[in-house]
Design a protein around this motif. Sequence first.
Motif, PDB file in Angstrom:
ATOM      1  N   GLY A   1      -3.197  24.811  -4.699  1.00  0.00           N
ATOM      2  CA  GLY A   1      -2.326  24.942  -3.544  1.00  0.00           C
ATOM      3  C   GLY A   1      -2.141  23.761  -2.627  1.00  0.00           C
ATOM      4  N   LEU A   2      -2.552  22.544  -3.000  1.00  0.00           N
ATOM      5  CA  LEU A   2      -2.307  21.370  -2.172  1.00  0.00           C
ATOM      6  C   LEU A   2      -1.047  20.644  -2.636  1.00  0.00           C
ATOM      7  CD1 LEU A   2      -5.858  19.812  -1.671  1.00  0.00           C
ATOM      8  CD2 LEU A   2      -4.752  21.685  -0.440  1.00  0.00           C
ATOM      9  N   VAL A   3      -0.302  20.112  -1.672  1.00  0.00           N
ATOM     10  CA  VAL A   3       0.971  19.447  -1.977  1.00  0.00           C
ATOM     11  C   VAL A   3       0.872  17.962  -1.608  1.00  0.00           C
ATOM     12  CG1 VAL A   3       3.440  19.363  -1.481  1.00  0.00           C
ATOM     13  CG2 VAL A   3       2.253  21.576  -1.568  1.00  0.00           C
ATOM     14  N   PHE A   4       1.166  17.103  -2.580  1.00  0.00           N
ATOM     15  CA  PHE A   4       1.174  15.662  -2.396  1.00  0.00           C
ATOM     16  C   PHE A   4       2.547  15.111  -2.778  1.00  0.00           C
ATOM     17  CE2 PHE A   4      -3.207  16.777  -3.090  1.00  0.00           C
ATOM     18  CZ  PHE A   4      -3.976  15.853  -2.387  1.00  0.00           C
ATOM     19  N   THR A   5       2.871  13.926  -2.266  1.00  0.00           N
ATOM     20  CA  THR A   5       4.134  13.289  -2.630  1.00  0.00           C
ATOM     21  C   THR A   5       3.995  11.783  -2.666  1.00  0.00           C
ATOM     22  OG1 THR A   5       6.515  13.218  -2.172  1.00  0.00           O
ATOM     23  CG2 THR A   5       5.032  13.005  -0.284  1.00  0.00           C
ATOM     24  N   THR A   6       4.925  11.144  -3.341  1.00  0.00           N
ATOM     25  CA  THR A   6       5.112   9.701  -3.256  1.00  0.00           C
ATOM     26  C   THR A   6       6.275   9.450  -2.309  1.00  0.00           C
ATOM     27  OG1 THR A   6       6.670   9.711  -5.110  1.00  0.00           O
ATOM     28  CG2 THR A   6       4.341   9.360  -5.629  1.00  0.00           C
ATOM     29  N   ILE A   7       6.483   8.178  -1.930  1.00  0.00           N
ATOM     30  CA  ILE A   7       7.670   7.830  -1.155  1.00  0.00           C
ATOM     31  C   ILE A   7       8.517   6.789  -1.863  1.00  0.00           C
ATOM     32  CG2 ILE A   7       6.610   8.456   1.044  1.00  0.00           C
ATOM     33  CD1 ILE A   7       6.195   5.473   1.591  1.00  0.00           C
ATOM     34  N   SER A   8       8.074   6.357  -3.044  1.00  0.00           N
ATOM     35  CA  SER A   8       8.878   5.425  -3.835  1.00  0.00           C
ATOM     36  C   SER A   8       8.484   5.537  -5.297  1.00  0.00           C
ATOM     37  CB  SER A   8       8.702   3.976  -3.348  1.00  0.00           C
ATOM     38  OG  SER A   8       7.641   3.343  -4.020  1.00  0.00           O
ATOM     39  N   SER A   9       9.300   4.969  -6.161  1.00  0.00           N
ATOM     40  CA  SER A   9       9.045   5.005  -7.603  1.00  0.00           C
ATOM     41  C   SER A   9       7.966   4.015  -8.021  1.00  0.00           C
ATOM     42  CB  SER A   9      10.343   4.714  -8.374  1.00  0.00           C
ATOM     43  OG  SER A   9      10.832   3.423  -8.031  1.00  0.00           O
ATOM     44  N   GLU A  10       7.479   3.195  -7.088  1.00  0.00           N
ATOM     45  CA  GLU A  10       6.486   2.183  -7.426  1.00  0.00           C
ATOM     46  C   GLU A  10       5.078   2.747  -7.530  1.00  0.00           C
ATOM     47  OE1 GLU A  10       6.838  -1.576  -5.280  1.00  0.00           O
ATOM     48  OE2 GLU A  10       8.777  -0.896  -4.521  1.00  0.00           O
ATOM     49  N   ALA A  11       4.864   3.975  -7.071  1.00  0.00           N
ATOM     50  CA  ALA A  11       3.528   4.579  -7.139  1.00  0.00           C
ATOM     51  C   ALA A  11       3.198   4.968  -8.580  1.00  0.00           C
ATOM     52  CB  ALA A  11       3.465   5.803  -6.241  1.00  0.00           C
TER      53      ALA A  11
ATOM     54  N   LEU B   1      11.814  12.752  -5.227  1.00  0.00           N
ATOM     55  CA  LEU B   1      10.624  11.936  -5.377  1.00  0.00           C
ATOM     56  C   LEU B   1       9.567  12.694  -6.170  1.00  0.00           C
ATOM     57  CD1 LEU B   1      10.536  10.753  -1.672  1.00  0.00           C
ATOM     58  CD2 LEU B   1      11.143   9.322  -3.633  1.00  0.00           C
ATOM     59  N   ARG B   2       8.677  11.954  -6.798  1.00  0.00           N
ATOM     60  CA  ARG B   2       7.609  12.628  -7.532  1.00  0.00           C
ATOM     61  C   ARG B   2       6.645  13.288  -6.555  1.00  0.00           C
ATOM     62  NH1 ARG B   2       4.689   8.369 -10.391  1.00  0.00           N
ATOM     63  NH2 ARG B   2       5.747   7.052  -8.875  1.00  0.00           N
ATOM     64  N   SER B   3       6.360  14.548  -6.793  1.00  0.00           N
ATOM     65  CA  SER B   3       5.415  15.292  -5.978  1.00  0.00           C
ATOM     66  C   SER B   3       4.446  16.029  -6.888  1.00  0.00           C
ATOM     67  CB  SER B   3       6.129  16.259  -5.037  1.00  0.00           C
ATOM     68  OG  SER B   3       6.885  17.201  -5.779  1.00  0.00           O
TER      69      SER B   3
ATOM     70  N   VAL C   1       0.821  -1.213   0.000  1.00  0.00           N
ATOM     71  CA  VAL C   1       0.000   0.000   0.000  1.00  0.00           C
ATOM     72  C   VAL C   1       0.856   1.265   0.000  1.00  0.00           C
ATOM     73  CG1 VAL C   1      -1.747   1.326   1.266  1.00  0.00           C
ATOM     74  CG2 VAL C   1      -1.899  -1.187   1.156  1.00  0.00           C
ATOM     75  N   PHE C   2       1.761   1.374   0.948  1.00  0.00           N
ATOM     76  CA  PHE C   2       2.435   2.655   1.167  1.00  0.00           C
ATOM     77  C   PHE C   2       3.473   2.978   0.097  1.00  0.00           C
ATOM     78  CE2 PHE C   2       0.279   1.904   5.050  1.00  0.00           C
ATOM     79  CZ  PHE C   2      -0.068   3.169   5.490  1.00  0.00           C
ATOM     80  N   LEU C   3       4.182   1.988  -0.374  1.00  0.00           N
ATOM     81  CA  LEU C   3       5.166   2.261  -1.422  1.00  0.00           C
ATOM     82  C   LEU C   3       4.509   2.525  -2.768  1.00  0.00           C
ATOM     83  CD1 LEU C   3       8.015  -0.301  -0.635  1.00  0.00           C
ATOM     84  CD2 LEU C   3       7.744   2.053   0.173  1.00  0.00           C
ATOM     85  N   ARG C   4       3.199   2.311  -2.859  1.00  0.00           N
ATOM     86  CA  ARG C   4       2.491   2.454  -4.124  1.00  0.00           C
ATOM     87  C   ARG C   4       1.403   3.531  -4.055  1.00  0.00           C
ATOM     88  NH1 ARG C   4       3.430  -1.903  -7.580  1.00  0.00           N
ATOM     89  NH2 ARG C   4       4.858  -3.437  -6.690  1.00  0.00           N
ATOM     90  N   SER C   5       1.525   4.471  -3.122  1.00  0.00           N
ATOM     91  CA  SER C   5       0.483   5.476  -2.908  1.00  0.00           C
ATOM     92  C   SER C   5       1.045   6.890  -2.960  1.00  0.00           C
ATOM     93  CB  SER C   5      -0.202   5.241  -1.551  1.00  0.00           C
ATOM     94  OG  SER C   5      -0.888   4.013  -1.524  1.00  0.00           O
ATOM     95  N   TRP C   6       0.099   7.861  -2.926  1.00  0.00           N
ATOM     96  CA  TRP C   6       0.410   9.282  -2.820  1.00  0.00           C
ATOM     97  C   TRP C   6      -0.070   9.778  -1.461  1.00  0.00           C
ATOM     98  CZ3 TRP C   6       2.538  12.868  -6.367  1.00  0.00           C
ATOM     99  CH2 TRP C   6       2.928  12.323  -7.597  1.00  0.00           C
ATOM    100  N   PHE C   7       0.624  10.794  -0.925  1.00  0.00           N
ATOM    101  CA  PHE C   7       0.337  11.275   0.421  1.00  0.00           C
ATOM    102  C   PHE C   7       0.215  12.798   0.427  1.00  0.00           C
ATOM    103  CE2 PHE C   7       2.742   7.381   0.537  1.00  0.00           C
ATOM    104  CZ  PHE C   7       1.946   6.580   1.342  1.00  0.00           C
TER     105      PHE C   7
ATOM    106  N   VAL D   1      11.547  18.310   2.461  1.00  0.00           N
ATOM    107  CA  VAL D   1      10.825  19.173   1.534  1.00  0.00           C
ATOM    108  C   VAL D   1      11.513  20.529   1.492  1.00  0.00           C
ATOM    109  CG1 VAL D   1       8.625  20.268   0.984  1.00  0.00           C
ATOM    110  CG2 VAL D   1       8.663  17.985   2.012  1.00  0.00           C
ATOM    111  N   VAL D   2      11.963  20.906   0.302  1.00  0.00           N
ATOM    112  CA  VAL D   2      12.659  22.177   0.096  1.00  0.00           C
ATOM    113  C   VAL D   2      11.724  23.106  -0.674  1.00  0.00           C
ATOM    114  CG1 VAL D   2      14.674  23.296  -0.908  1.00  0.00           C
ATOM    115  CG2 VAL D   2      14.883  20.990   0.058  1.00  0.00           C
ATOM    116  N   THR D   3      11.549  24.330  -0.184  1.00  0.00           N
ATOM    117  CA  THR D   3      10.626  25.291  -0.799  1.00  0.00           C
ATOM    118  C   THR D   3      11.409  26.466  -1.366  1.00  0.00           C
ATOM    119  OG1 THR D   3       8.991  24.687   0.883  1.00  0.00           O
ATOM    120  CG2 THR D   3       8.551  26.658  -0.418  1.00  0.00           C
ATOM    121  N   THR D   4      11.118  26.798  -2.613  1.00  0.00           N
ATOM    122  CA  THR D   4      11.794  27.921  -3.268  1.00  0.00           C
ATOM    123  C   THR D   4      10.751  28.810  -3.932  1.00  0.00           C
ATOM    124  OG1 THR D   4      12.097  26.624  -5.292  1.00  0.00           O
ATOM    125  CG2 THR D   4      13.898  26.596  -3.688  1.00  0.00           C
ATOM    126  N   ALA D   5      11.167  30.053  -4.228  1.00  0.00           N
ATOM    127  CA  ALA D   5      10.301  30.958  -4.988  1.00  0.00           C
ATOM    128  C   ALA D   5      10.289  30.499  -6.429  1.00  0.00           C
ATOM    129  CB  ALA D   5      10.810  32.393  -4.880  1.00  0.00           C
TER     130      ALA D   5
END
Length: 300
Positions: free
Chosen positions: A88-98, A80-82, A25-31, A56-60
């Motif tokens: 304005g909502l931010v999501f991320t993956t935690i692995s390339s399997e998602a 990672l893919r985000s 589940v977790f390696l194949r999901s978005w958060f 998470v790094v934030t830049t202008a």
Amino acid sequence: MAIPTTLPASWYCSPALHQLERRAVFLRSWFFLGTINKFQTGETARFEIAQIELTVVTTAAGGSSAKTVKVLNASNGEELRSQQTRTGLVFTTISSEAPSFDDFFPGLQDLLDSYDFTRLPHRRSLTYDGNFNWKTMMDGFQECLHCQFTHPGLSKLYPPTFYRVVNHHNWSRHFSNPDRDDDGLFLFFFPISTLNLYNGGMSTFRACPSAKPGVSRMEFDYYNLVSGEEFEEYYKFVRQVANEDFDLCERAQANLEKGVYTEGCLNPEKETGVVFYQDRVFEMVMAQHAREKEQRSGNP
């Protein structure tokens, strides 16, 4: 019509199933991490989801006042893919399997386009551990049969009589007023994230699994136009609801671990949200089990 049943108690208590679930589940999901207002330009934020640490790094964006985020695996620096939605909502993956964001959450972007989440400043974050499996918390969020008895304050604002959940692929939307579907926005992002926009502000949470099946880390964020005493009144109300759920989940998990409850029926009309997400967990775990079985047998 067959009556749906819950996942067995072992799925909330077994270390082996907990680890299989992590891979399935977790390696194949978005958060969901929060709105862009949570992240300050030039600052680094840290997260941990399913024992994977993130930076998470934030830049202008292009030197403008707009911001953009980059999510890195903290252990190796891999990006990672985000996804930063248009509102304005931010999501991320935690692995390339998602899969891709749109494949994982089809149709979600269109709904999110109806709300400007950047208008609400981030006011406060709160994190603490709970003695329950992450699914124990999501079981409670995905139905409201308990609301009238557990959340008397919330039930006054949103009477549970007409409460319903509409499920989509990997996300759900909750409704409580049949005459005003625009009254509040209550969303579940499979597997562990929620967004609740109501009563003048917005609260979100993640129920992050620890290495132990019976412990989860709750991570809350609170957004509101108001500050000072007005915000504290809002915060007091939403924290009351959260604390009521917390107590209920710890008691439910204790019963699961003691064997008081093993497996039961779900209401086919009032607990469709629970049926939906538990089915997704079951499907993903069984698919992962089949993949790993093939790998052990030497098949490609």
